[in-house]
Design a protein around this motif. Structure first.
Motif, short mmCIF file in Angstrom:
data_model
loop_
_atom_site.label_atom_id
_atom_site.label_comp_id
_atom_site.label_asym_id
_atom_site.label_seq_id
_atom_site.Cartn_x
_atom_site.Cartn_y
_atom_site.Cartn_z
N GLY A 1 0.87 -1.34 -0.10
CA GLY A 1 -0.01 -0.01 -0.01
C GLY A 1 0.91 0.96 0.12
O GLY A 1 2.08 1.14 0.11
N TRP A 2 0.27 2.40 -0.27
CA TRP A 2 0.69 3.67 -0.14
C TRP A 2 0.05 4.45 0.79
O TRP A 2 -1.19 4.47 0.85
N PHE A 3 0.87 5.25 1.61
CA PHE A 3 0.22 6.32 2.67
C PHE A 3 0.85 7.44 2.43
O PHE A 3 1.85 7.73 1.76
N ARG A 4 0.45 8.66 2.94
CA ARG A 4 1.07 9.96 2.80
C ARG A 4 0.97 10.76 4.20
O ARG A 4 -0.38 10.56 4.74
N GLN A 5 1.60 11.86 4.33
CA GLN A 5 1.36 12.55 5.64
C GLN A 5 1.85 14.07 5.09
O GLN A 5 3.02 14.08 4.66
N ALA A 6 0.95 14.74 5.11
CA ALA A 6 1.00 16.09 4.81
C ALA A 6 1.58 16.61 6.14
O ALA A 6 1.28 16.46 7.25
N PRO A 7 2.10 17.99 5.89
CA PRO A 7 2.82 18.83 7.20
C PRO A 7 1.45 19.08 8.25
O PRO A 7 0.56 19.60 7.63
N GLY A 8 1.92 18.76 9.56
CA GLY A 8 0.79 18.97 10.53
C GLY A 8 -0.22 18.31 10.49
O GLY A 8 -1.22 18.27 11.38
N LYS A 9 -0.32 16.86 9.69
CA LYS A 9 -1.37 16.18 9.61
C LYS A 9 -0.98 14.73 9.93
O LYS A 9 0.11 14.55 9.97
N GLU A 10 -2.04 13.90 10.25
CA GLU A 10 -1.65 12.46 10.66
C GLU A 10 -1.46 11.88 9.20
O GLU A 10 -1.92 12.10 8.13
N ARG A 11 -0.75 10.71 9.33
CA ARG A 11 -0.33 9.92 8.18
C ARG A 11 -1.95 9.19 7.85
O ARG A 11 -2.47 8.61 8.39
N GLU A 12 -2.29 9.04 6.46
CA GLU A 12 -3.34 8.59 5.91
C GLU A 12 -3.19 7.65 4.89
O GLU A 12 -2.30 7.80 4.03
#
Length: 124
Positions: free
Chosen positions: A35-46
């Protein structure tokens, strides 16, 4: 210990396309979903997307459905994330991960191995 290596990140303009790759040199995940996940600045990994070990089943987050495509090579040791029509809100560090079983889970808890991440930045 399994080491996953992501590549393909970078700085692109909104509307462009980008392809991320993930591999584990010397390893084949023949019976594992990825899978692929992402984490934007100041946010939880999704969660972003996941694919079953055969490649027959895929799952996507609503935010990327219709724009991103996850795939894996027939020998199952490399997984890709084709990102089309990217948006500024896609800016994040993107991580690939290997699940513990053959079906594609969306929960991070179902993934046992993680890469270091690759930065994707989308300018408006």
């Amino acid at each position: 210990q399994v080491q996953l290596a992501e590549s393909g990140g970078g700085l692109v303009q909104a509307g462009a396309s980008l392809t991320l790759s993930c591999a584990a040199p010397g390893r084949t995940f023949e019976f594992n979903a990825m899978g692929w996940f992402r984490q934007a600045p100041g946010k939880e990994r999704e969660f972003v997307a996941a694919i079953s070990w055969t490649g027959a089943r895929t799952v996507y987050a609503d935010s990327v459905k219709g724009r991103f495509t996850i795939s894996r090579e027939s020998d199952r040791d490399t997984v890709y994330l084709q990102m089309n029509n990217v948006k500024p809100e896609d800016t994040a560090i993107y991580y690939c991960a290997v699940a513990g079983g053959p079906m594609p889970p969306i929960s991070q808890n179902e993934y046992g191995y993680w890469g270091q991440g690759t930065q994707v930045t989308v300018s408006s």
